[in-house]
Motif scaffolding. Structure first.
Motif, PDB file in Angstrom:
ATOM      1  N   PHE A  97       0.903  -1.203   0.129  1.00 58.48           N
ATOM      2  CA  PHE A  97      -0.014  -0.033  -0.072  1.00 58.48           C
ATOM      3  C   PHE A  97       1.063   1.226  -0.183  1.00 58.48           C
ATOM      4  O   PHE A  97       0.224   2.370   0.369  1.00 58.48           O
ATOM      5  N   VAL A 103      -1.344   6.779  -6.787  1.00 53.77           N
ATOM      6  CA  VAL A 103      -2.505   6.353  -7.700  1.00 53.77           C
ATOM      7  C   VAL A 103      -3.645   7.287  -7.623  1.00 53.77           C
ATOM      8  O   VAL A 103      -4.100   7.518  -8.784  1.00 53.77           O
ATOM      9  N   GLY A 149     -14.587  -0.808  -6.381  1.00 54.19           N
ATOM     10  CA  GLY A 149     -13.421  -1.330  -5.650  1.00 54.19           C
ATOM     11  C   GLY A 149     -13.140  -0.118  -4.514  1.00 54.19           C
ATOM     12  O   GLY A 149     -12.286   0.891  -4.815  1.00 54.19           O
ATOM     13  N   TYR A 150     -13.835  -0.301  -3.168  1.00 52.11           N
ATOM     14  CA  TYR A 150     -13.556   0.665  -2.269  1.00 52.11           C
ATOM     15  C   TYR A 150     -12.184   0.437  -1.361  1.00 52.11           C
ATOM     16  O   TYR A 150     -12.719   0.470  -0.016  1.00 52.11           O
ATOM     17  N   ILE A 153      -7.055   2.414  -2.254  1.00 50.97           N
ATOM     18  CA  ILE A 153      -6.959   3.558  -3.420  1.00 50.97           C
ATOM     19  C   ILE A 153      -8.232   3.903  -3.475  1.00 50.97           C
ATOM     20  O   ILE A 153      -8.477   5.206  -3.535  1.00 50.97           O
ATOM     21  N   ASP A 172     -18.687  -2.248  -3.758  1.00 48.92           N
ATOM     22  CA  ASP A 172     -17.699  -3.057  -3.410  1.00 48.92           C
ATOM     23  C   ASP A 172     -18.331  -4.428  -2.959  1.00 48.92           C
ATOM     24  O   ASP A 172     -19.486  -4.373  -2.701  1.00 48.92           O
ATOM     25  N   ILE A 173     -17.758  -5.533  -3.238  1.00 50.51           N
ATOM     26  CA  ILE A 173     -18.186  -6.884  -2.737  1.00 50.51           C
ATOM     27  C   ILE A 173     -18.467  -7.002  -1.347  1.00 50.51           C
ATOM     28  O   ILE A 173     -19.122  -7.568  -0.760  1.00 50.51           O
ATOM     29  N   VAL A 174     -17.671  -6.001  -0.659  1.00 55.49           N
ATOM     30  CA  VAL A 174     -17.805  -6.040   1.052  1.00 55.49           C
ATOM     31  C   VAL A 174     -18.446  -4.853   1.415  1.00 55.49           C
ATOM     32  O   VAL A 174     -18.244  -3.958   0.789  1.00 55.49           O
ATOM     33  N   HIS A 201     -10.918   0.107  -9.136  1.00 55.02           N
ATOM     34  CA  HIS A 201      -9.731  -0.206  -8.267  1.00 55.02           C
ATOM     35  C   HIS A 201      -9.798  -1.606  -7.705  1.00 55.02           C
ATOM     36  O   HIS A 201      -9.947  -1.670  -6.236  1.00 55.02           O
ATOM     37  N   PRO A 203      -8.901  -5.637  -7.266  1.00 53.97           N
ATOM     38  CA  PRO A 203      -7.921  -6.607  -7.796  1.00 53.97           C
ATOM     39  C   PRO A 203      -7.861  -7.640  -8.710  1.00 53.97           C
ATOM     40  O   PRO A 203      -9.208  -7.573  -9.077  1.00 53.97           O
ATOM     41  N   GLN A 207     -13.328 -13.061 -10.449  1.00 55.87           N
ATOM     42  CA  GLN A 207     -14.608 -12.349 -10.404  1.00 55.87           C
ATOM     43  C   GLN A 207     -14.610 -11.195 -11.131  1.00 55.87           C
ATOM     44  O   GLN A 207     -15.448 -10.499 -11.994  1.00 55.87           O
ATOM     45  N   SER A 230      -6.096  -0.042 -12.281  1.00 51.32           N
ATOM     46  CA  SER A 230      -5.993  -1.095 -11.481  1.00 51.32           C
ATOM     47  C   SER A 230      -5.172  -2.357 -12.052  1.00 51.32           C
ATOM     48  O   SER A 230      -3.992  -2.443 -12.255  1.00 51.32           O
ATOM     49  N   ARG A 231      -5.935  -3.511 -12.858  1.00 52.86           N
ATOM     50  CA  ARG A 231      -5.099  -4.235 -13.452  1.00 52.86           C
ATOM     51  C   ARG A 231      -5.884  -4.388 -14.915  1.00 52.86           C
ATOM     52  O   ARG A 231      -7.187  -4.256 -15.097  1.00 52.86           O
ATOM     53  N   GLY A 286       0.797   4.394 -12.523  1.00 49.18           N
ATOM     54  CA  GLY A 286      -0.080   4.657 -11.453  1.00 49.18           C
ATOM     55  C   GLY A 286       0.645   4.896 -10.135  1.00 49.18           C
ATOM     56  O   GLY A 286       0.222   5.954  -9.363  1.00 49.18           O
TER      57      GLY A 286
END
Ligand code: NAI
Length: 401
Positions: A97, A103, A149-150, A153, A172-174, A201, A203, A207, A230-231, A286
């Motif tokens: 991190f 980024v 994606g929280y 970043i 976010d999934i969470v 943002h 990974p 998914q 991100s990727r 980034g």
């Protein structure tokens, strides 16, 4: 005992300063080493610091009898055989991190670039074209930014975007604690539908593989812009190119690509996005700033010194993360062991036979590995560590000083 660390690949100077200040002997090298060179150089070395070019293969790790830790002064650890490191009780540290802020700053600046068509205006000026117009140029204040994606970043971007006057929604999934007035929406679709800018943002996972394709882009607002730092596998680039050509999206900022040139300097970058209007492309930079390099140097060297002198494993990728405050009068051991039934009773038997009075202990397991830190109020640490090292289930035990 004096610990010796070999730092390869021109790791930031701060790492050397930090380790030396902790009484650790440091040897520096500019480049990477081949497998056989590395195996030879690691004799008598307790930790090696590497970046992305040094391959810490199973053979290298297996041959390095004195190695206690590997410091990956970078984000990824693909260049390290983590299974072998774990099997040999070698702790691996990295700094995932350390470049979060870098980024986040790039994303915010690119949102402004996209709003004002800056990439195109600048390109025109370089070939002598003066094109002064307000057409299509907008402020970002009051616009909606959607963050997918929280994490580290994502939420950092959320904070800065609000001070720009943007409305921030995220997916976010969470379930995440929103910062400021940032709002978590119930689905990816909701974020895509509501946002003027969508920034990714997440990974690289099964998914997130191609999670933004033609269908998702079609759900975005007409005239919205997409950012991916991100990727490269997260976005289907041909679908993005189509949406830009058709005018459904007004622009894009892309830092990561499904296929990236292997060398840092290369002239063979190929993409469907080349030549399209209002597309900002950057070569996976980034997180590439001097500050991020400095942070990496500081974080990984601090983790190594802490591991040597206190047995703490914060920042390790293959050991359970464990810390125990150091008490000057205490005698400490660490024990890396196989996480199998009965192992604790063996360790406790040794402690009780040594008549060690335990003043503090912490144990954690991760997969096949168990890690124990134990403090005694008598000087029994060497004796206990020696006896533990004779157990089949102990990978390595040591008295910490
Ligand atoms: P992080 O792990 O802190 O956050 C990732 C977030 O994504 C987490 O909150 C997670 O719950 C969420 N997530 C995972 N799967 C998801 C899904 N299917 N849908 C929605 N949310 C999902 O990671 P961090 O540090 O924020 O990094 C994010 C990405 O940025 C990573 O892919 C990382 O590799 C990349 N990165 C790129 C850099 C560059 O140079 N362009 C530099 C640094 C990181």
């Amino acid at each position: 005992m004096t610990f010796r660390v070999l730092l390869l690949e021109s790791i930031h100077e701060l790492a050397r300063i930090n380790l030396a200040a902790a009484g650790i002997e440091v040897e520096l090298m500019d480049g990477a080493l081949t497998e056989s060179e590395l195996a030879a150089r690691l004799k008598g070395v307790h930790a090696v610091g590497i970046r992305s070019k040094t391959q810490m293969t199973a053979a290298v790790i297996e041959a390095a009898d004195d190695l206690m830790a590997i410091g990956a002064f970078c984000i990824g650890t693909n260049q390290i055989d983590l299974d072998m490191a774990t099997e040999r009780g070698v702790a691996v540290f990295n700094a995932p991190f350390s470049n979060t802020r870098s980024v986040a700053e790039l994303v915010l600046s690119e949102i402004v670039m996209l709003s004002r068509g800056l990439a195109d205006r600048s390109r025109e000026m370089h070939v002598g074209q003066w094109r002064k117009s307000a057409k299509g140029a907008r402020e970002v204040r009051g616009k909606t930014l959607g963050i997918i994606g929280y994490g580290h970043i994502g939420h950092q971007i959320g904070i800065i975007a609000e001070s720009f006057g943007m409305r921030v929604v995220f997916h976010d999934i969470v379930s995440k604690l929103p910062i400021g007035n940032n709002t978590q929406l119930t689905s990816l679709e909701a974020v895509l539908r509501e946002s003027d800018f969508v920034t990714l943002h997440v990974p690289a996972t099964d998914q997130t593989h191609e999670m933004i394709g033609a269908n998702e882009i079609a759900q975005m607002k007409p005239g919205a812009a997409l950012l991916n730092l991100s990727r490269g596998t997260v976005v289907v680039i041909p679908a993005l190119a189509e949406a830009l050509k058709a005018g459904h999206l007004s622009g894009a900022a892309i830092d990561v690509f499904p296929v990236e040139p292997k060398k840092n300097i290369s002239d063979d970058f190929v993409s469907e996005l080349r030549g399209l209007d209002n597309v900002v492309m950057t070569p996976h930079i980034g997180g590439s700033t001097m500050e991020a390099q400095e942070n990496i140097g500081r974080e990984v060297s601090t983790a190594l010194a802490n591991y040597f002198h206190a047995g703490g494993t914060t920042g390790s990728v293959n050991f359970p993360e464990v810390e125990l405050p150091k008490v000057a009068s205490a005698h400490r051991i660490t024990n890396v062991h196989q996480n199998v039934p009965g192992v604790l009773s063996e360790l406790n038997r040794i402690v009780s036979e040594a008549e060690g009075n335990v003043t503090a202990q912490v144990l954690a397991t991760q997969g096949k590995l168990g890690y124990l830190l134990m403090d005694f109020d008598q000087a029994v640490a060497d004796d206990v560590a020696d006896k533990m090292n004779a157990l089949d289930t102990t990978l390595v035990a040591r008295a910490v000083r």
